[in-house]
Design a protein around this motif. Structure first.
Motif, PDB file in Angstrom:
ATOM      1  N   ASP A   6       5.037  18.238 -41.482  1.00  0.00           N
ATOM      2  CA  ASP A   6       5.774  19.002 -42.483  1.00  0.00           C
ATOM      3  C   ASP A   6       6.697  19.973 -41.759  1.00  0.00           C
ATOM      4  O   ASP A   6       6.279  20.649 -40.796  1.00  0.00           O
ATOM      5  CB  ASP A   6       4.826  19.781 -43.389  1.00  0.00           C
ATOM      6  CG  ASP A   6       4.130  18.894 -44.410  1.00  0.00           C
ATOM      7  OD1 ASP A   6       4.666  17.796 -44.689  1.00  0.00           O
ATOM      8  OD2 ASP A   6       3.068  19.281 -44.927  1.00  0.00           O
ATOM      9  N   VAL A   7       7.947  20.034 -42.199  1.00  0.00           N
ATOM     10  CA  VAL A   7       8.926  20.933 -41.583  1.00  0.00           C
ATOM     11  C   VAL A   7       8.646  22.355 -42.043  1.00  0.00           C
ATOM     12  O   VAL A   7       8.683  22.657 -43.235  1.00  0.00           O
ATOM     13  CB  VAL A   7      10.358  20.514 -41.936  1.00  0.00           C
ATOM     14  CG1 VAL A   7      11.366  21.473 -41.305  1.00  0.00           C
ATOM     15  CG2 VAL A   7      10.623  19.088 -41.481  1.00  0.00           C
ATOM     16  N   VAL A   8       8.358  23.242 -41.082  1.00  0.00           N
ATOM     17  CA  VAL A   8       8.024  24.632 -41.378  1.00  0.00           C
ATOM     18  C   VAL A   8       9.268  25.499 -41.450  1.00  0.00           C
ATOM     19  O   VAL A   8       9.400  26.378 -42.301  1.00  0.00           O
ATOM     20  CB  VAL A   8       7.053  25.187 -40.312  1.00  0.00           C
ATOM     21  CG1 VAL A   8       6.762  26.656 -40.551  1.00  0.00           C
ATOM     22  CG2 VAL A   8       5.764  24.376 -40.309  1.00  0.00           C
ATOM     23  N   SER A   9      10.202  25.271 -40.540  1.00  0.00           N
ATOM     24  CA  SER A   9      11.469  26.006 -40.536  1.00  0.00           C
ATOM     25  C   SER A   9      12.528  25.117 -39.914  1.00  0.00           C
ATOM     26  O   SER A   9      12.212  24.216 -39.130  1.00  0.00           O
ATOM     27  CB  SER A   9      11.350  27.323 -39.757  1.00  0.00           C
ATOM     28  OG  SER A   9      11.109  27.071 -38.389  1.00  0.00           O
ATOM     29  N   SER A  10      13.769  25.370 -40.265  1.00  0.00           N
ATOM     30  CA  SER A  10      14.846  24.537 -39.721  1.00  0.00           C
ATOM     31  C   SER A  10      16.093  25.366 -39.486  1.00  0.00           C
ATOM     32  O   SER A  10      16.552  26.088 -40.359  1.00  0.00           O
ATOM     33  CB  SER A  10      15.166  23.370 -40.665  1.00  0.00           C
ATOM     34  OG  SER A  10      15.546  23.854 -41.934  1.00  0.00           O
ATOM     35  N   LYS A  11      16.591  25.290 -38.263  1.00  0.00           N
ATOM     36  CA  LYS A  11      17.883  25.885 -37.938  1.00  0.00           C
ATOM     37  C   LYS A  11      18.990  24.926 -38.327  1.00  0.00           C
ATOM     38  O   LYS A  11      20.063  25.336 -38.747  1.00  0.00           O
ATOM     39  CB  LYS A  11      17.938  26.192 -36.436  1.00  0.00           C
ATOM     40  CG  LYS A  11      19.212  26.878 -35.987  1.00  0.00           C
ATOM     41  CD  LYS A  11      19.174  27.181 -34.495  1.00  0.00           C
ATOM     42  CE  LYS A  11      20.450  27.869 -34.050  1.00  0.00           C
ATOM     43  NZ  LYS A  11      20.436  28.141 -32.591  1.00  0.00           N
ATOM     44  N   GLU A  12      18.712  23.645 -38.149  1.00  0.00           N
ATOM     45  CA  GLU A  12      19.582  22.573 -38.610  1.00  0.00           C
ATOM     46  C   GLU A  12      18.704  21.511 -39.249  1.00  0.00           C
ATOM     47  O   GLU A  12      17.498  21.447 -38.991  1.00  0.00           O
ATOM     48  CB  GLU A  12      20.378  21.965 -37.452  1.00  0.00           C
ATOM     49  CG  GLU A  12      21.306  22.927 -36.740  1.00  0.00           C
ATOM     50  CD  GLU A  12      22.057  22.249 -35.606  1.00  0.00           C
ATOM     51  OE1 GLU A  12      22.195  21.006 -35.653  1.00  0.00           O
ATOM     52  OE2 GLU A  12      22.500  22.954 -34.691  1.00  0.00           O
ATOM     53  N   GLU A  13      19.294  20.675 -40.066  1.00  0.00           N
ATOM     54  CA  GLU A  13      18.514  19.601 -40.660  1.00  0.00           C
ATOM     55  C   GLU A  13      18.114  18.594 -39.583  1.00  0.00           C
ATOM     56  O   GLU A  13      18.873  18.295 -38.669  1.00  0.00           O
ATOM     57  CB  GLU A  13      19.324  18.914 -41.768  1.00  0.00           C
ATOM     58  CG  GLU A  13      19.522  19.798 -43.001  1.00  0.00           C
ATOM     59  CD  GLU A  13      20.176  19.052 -44.143  1.00  0.00           C
ATOM     60  OE1 GLU A  13      19.638  19.067 -45.258  1.00  0.00           O
ATOM     61  OE2 GLU A  13      21.238  18.454 -43.899  1.00  0.00           O
ATOM     62  N   MET A  14      16.898  18.073 -39.713  1.00  0.00           N
ATOM     63  CA  MET A  14      16.362  17.137 -38.729  1.00  0.00           C
ATOM     64  C   MET A  14      16.604  15.702 -39.173  1.00  0.00           C
ATOM     65  O   MET A  14      16.809  15.430 -40.359  1.00  0.00           O
ATOM     66  CB  MET A  14      14.856  17.379 -38.566  1.00  0.00           C
ATOM     67  CG  MET A  14      14.520  18.798 -38.162  1.00  0.00           C
ATOM     68  SD  MET A  14      12.731  19.100 -38.182  1.00  0.00           S
ATOM     69  CE  MET A  14      12.717  20.894 -38.084  1.00  0.00           C
ATOM     70  N   LYS A  15      16.536  14.794 -38.201  1.00  0.00           N
ATOM     71  CA  LYS A  15      16.788  13.390 -38.506  1.00  0.00           C
ATOM     72  C   LYS A  15      15.969  12.512 -37.574  1.00  0.00           C
ATOM     73  O   LYS A  15      15.361  12.994 -36.605  1.00  0.00           O
ATOM     74  CB  LYS A  15      18.270  13.069 -38.368  1.00  0.00           C
ATOM     75  CG  LYS A  15      18.826  13.281 -36.965  1.00  0.00           C
ATOM     76  CD  LYS A  15      20.316  13.004 -36.913  1.00  0.00           C
ATOM     77  CE  LYS A  15      20.870  13.200 -35.504  1.00  0.00           C
ATOM     78  NZ  LYS A  15      22.328  12.916 -35.442  1.00  0.00           N
ATOM     79  N   ALA A  16      15.936  11.223 -37.867  1.00  0.00           N
ATOM     80  CA  ALA A  16      15.222  10.265 -37.021  1.00  0.00           C
ATOM     81  C   ALA A  16      15.782  10.327 -35.596  1.00  0.00           C
ATOM     82  O   ALA A  16      16.996  10.372 -35.390  1.00  0.00           O
ATOM     83  CB  ALA A  16      15.361   8.858 -37.589  1.00  0.00           C
ATOM     84  N   GLY A  17      14.867  10.303 -34.639  1.00  0.00           N
ATOM     85  CA  GLY A  17      15.270  10.384 -33.239  1.00  0.00           C
ATOM     86  C   GLY A  17      15.067  11.749 -32.634  1.00  0.00           C
ATOM     87  O   GLY A  17      15.013  11.882 -31.395  1.00  0.00           O
ATOM     88  N   ASP A  18      14.960  12.810 -33.447  1.00  0.00           N
ATOM     89  CA  ASP A  18      14.689  14.143 -32.916  1.00  0.00           C
ATOM     90  C   ASP A  18      13.298  14.176 -32.284  1.00  0.00           C
ATOM     91  O   ASP A  18      12.384  13.459 -32.716  1.00  0.00           O
ATOM     92  CB  ASP A  18      14.798  15.187 -34.026  1.00  0.00           C
ATOM     93  CG  ASP A  18      16.245  15.439 -34.451  1.00  0.00           C
ATOM     94  OD1 ASP A  18      17.153  14.978 -33.743  1.00  0.00           O
ATOM     95  OD2 ASP A  18      16.451  16.085 -35.498  1.00  0.00           O
ATOM     96  N   ARG A  19      13.125  15.006 -31.265  1.00  0.00           N
ATOM     97  CA  ARG A  19      11.898  15.023 -30.469  1.00  0.00           C
ATOM     98  C   ARG A  19      11.064  16.267 -30.745  1.00  0.00           C
ATOM     99  O   ARG A  19      11.585  17.338 -31.049  1.00  0.00           O
ATOM    100  CB  ARG A  19      12.250  14.972 -28.987  1.00  0.00           C
ATOM    101  CG  ARG A  19      13.091  13.767 -28.583  1.00  0.00           C
ATOM    102  CD  ARG A  19      12.219  12.538 -28.398  1.00  0.00           C
ATOM    103  NE  ARG A  19      13.018  11.347 -28.092  1.00  0.00           N
ATOM    104  CZ  ARG A  19      12.504  10.223 -27.631  1.00  0.00           C
ATOM    105  NH1 ARG A  19      11.203  10.121 -27.429  1.00  0.00           N
ATOM    106  NH2 ARG A  19      13.274   9.184 -27.380  1.00  0.00           N
TER     107      ARG A  19
END
Length: 418
Positions: free
Chosen positions: A283-296
């Motif tokens: 679950d994404v807790v916080s995001s500076k930018e939106e995440m996508k497939a391939g992020d580590r």
């Protein structure tokens, strides 16, 4: 604002400490942790020596005032720079006031500092000469001052300048980044990006799946494709800087189920179930930018309360600027961040103050008929302070600067310059 009535006292003002860069990821805990922070033996020895001798008048800033009242919004670096030519030489400033100091990590708005000149030496006091001495009559009278309540001890510099870089930058080798668990799918198949509150699925390498078990990390930072940090002198790759995009919490680890793979659905093929990988859930807790497939994903490091003491390096440092921070930024000014090509293995540590050198330009000697090309000497351009070292590179904040800094500029010991 509240009106506070105070009475002059023979006792010294609150414990005064000058120029310890104490900045933590969670500022409310700073005041509590600062009180127990130790003073290094070398710092105390320097302070004791200076306390007995003062400092030469030549060490003072040209416009050093006779007194200074600490105000809300001040920083310890700035206050030290008010009195001394070299703000990082905090033990000397502390030593000048050693009798009044009980904890050099704390200084508060409202405290008053007094500069005394005796012969060719200078001393800094938290009270005027003679105040509170045994046998002296001290006349006290009520007086009022207006002060904002609830102010805590001052940081050495504005916290917002480096706070993001205490948590966000990550420098690793390429293998570590490539083997880190990666986002493979999103819970909402109709979307290609996820943000805070969304769910996604993650897989680790075949020999190191992402599992949830006692003793294993469950909090992670999410990074995008890493950027190579190349040494401007040798061209060697010193590491890879990951682009921080947010934080995630592990909900379920990876597993396997017996399932019929799509190829078995063909007519005449075997319908025997095969082990099928099930990715981990985050679950994404916080995001500076939106995440996508391939992020580590890499584990959240333990919480740290960093204590920075500005000081010149003991070992010779000859560093170069590897990169400057900011979108499409080529030149860096004061209060901006740079990466240098020296790190922990080179003896660089948090708090090291380095002189920034401008590379001398190449010019044609027009006074010579043959018009030879010459290069002017490198000149001191300002100061920078290391606040986060990695193994082979370090992040530094430009504290003072005359001309913009760029990739390739030198940084070296400030005490070895002419």
């Amino acid at each position: 604002m509240k009106l506070i009535s105070t009475v002059a006292s023979r006792a010294p003002v609150l414990p005064l400490g000058l120029l310890v860069l104490a900045l933590s990821n969670a500022s409310p805990a700073y005041a509590q942790s600062a009180a127990s922070r130790p003073v290094l033996p070398q710092q105390r020895a320097t302070a004791q020596q200076v306390a007995a001798q003062g400092v030469p008048l030549s060490a003072l800033a040209p416009n050093a005032p006779e007194e200074h009242t600490v105000r809300r919004g001040d920083t310890l670096w700035r206050i030290a720079g008010v009195f001394l030519q070299s703000p990082w030489r905090w033990p000397e400033l502390w030593g000048m006031n050693l009798q009044d100091i009980r904890n050099p990590h704390l200084i508060y708005p409202g405290q008053q500092l007094y500069l005394e000149r005796v012969g060719d030496r200078a001393y800094l006091r938290a009270r005027r000469s003679g105040e509170g001495q045994v046998g002296q009559t001290v006349r006290v009278s009520p007086r009022n001052r207006v002060e904002v309540l609830g102010t805590g001890p001052l940081p050495t510099l504005e916290p917002h300048l480096i706070e993001p870089f205490l948590a966000e930058p990550l420098v690793v080798d390429d293998d570590t980044f490539q083997r880190a668990p990666r986002i493979v799918a999103l819970a909402n198949q109709s979307r290609v990006l996820v943000a805070k509150g969304d769910r996604a699925y993650v897989r680790g390498p075949a020999d190191a799946p992402l599992l949830k078990a006692p003793g294993l990390p469950t909090d992670f930072r999410v990074f995008r494709t890493a950027t190579a940090l190349k040494d401007p002198v040798s061209g060697e790759i010193l590491g890879y800087e990951g682009q921080y995009v947010g934080q995630a919490a592990l909900v379920r680890g990876e597993s396997e189920v017996d399932d019929i793979v799509p190829s078995a659905w063909r007519i005449g093929s075997s319908s025997t179930p095969r082990p099928t990988p099930v990715p981990a859930t985050i679950d994404v807790v916080s995001s500076k930018e939106e995440m996508k497939a391939g992020d580590r994903l890499l584990p959240e490091p333990p919480r740290e309360y960093r204590n920075y003491v500005p000081h010149a390096p003991d070992l010779p440092i000859d560093a170069r600027v590897v990169s400057v921070h900011g979108n499409a930024v080529r030149f860096v000014g004061q209060n901006q961040i740079v990466v240098i090509n020296k790190g922990l293995r080179d003896g660089v540590e948090s708090g090291h103050v380095l002189a920034v050198m401008s590379t001398g330009p190449q010019l044609v000697d027009k006074t010579d008929k043959s018009r030879p090309v010459m290069r002017l000497p490198d000149e001191r351009n300002g100061l920078a302070m290391v606040f986060r070292p990695f193994e082979r590179v370090s992040y530094a904040l430009v504290m003072q600067i005359t001309n913009p800094v760029q990739v390739g500029d030198k940084m070296m010991n400030p005490t070895t310059l002419p």
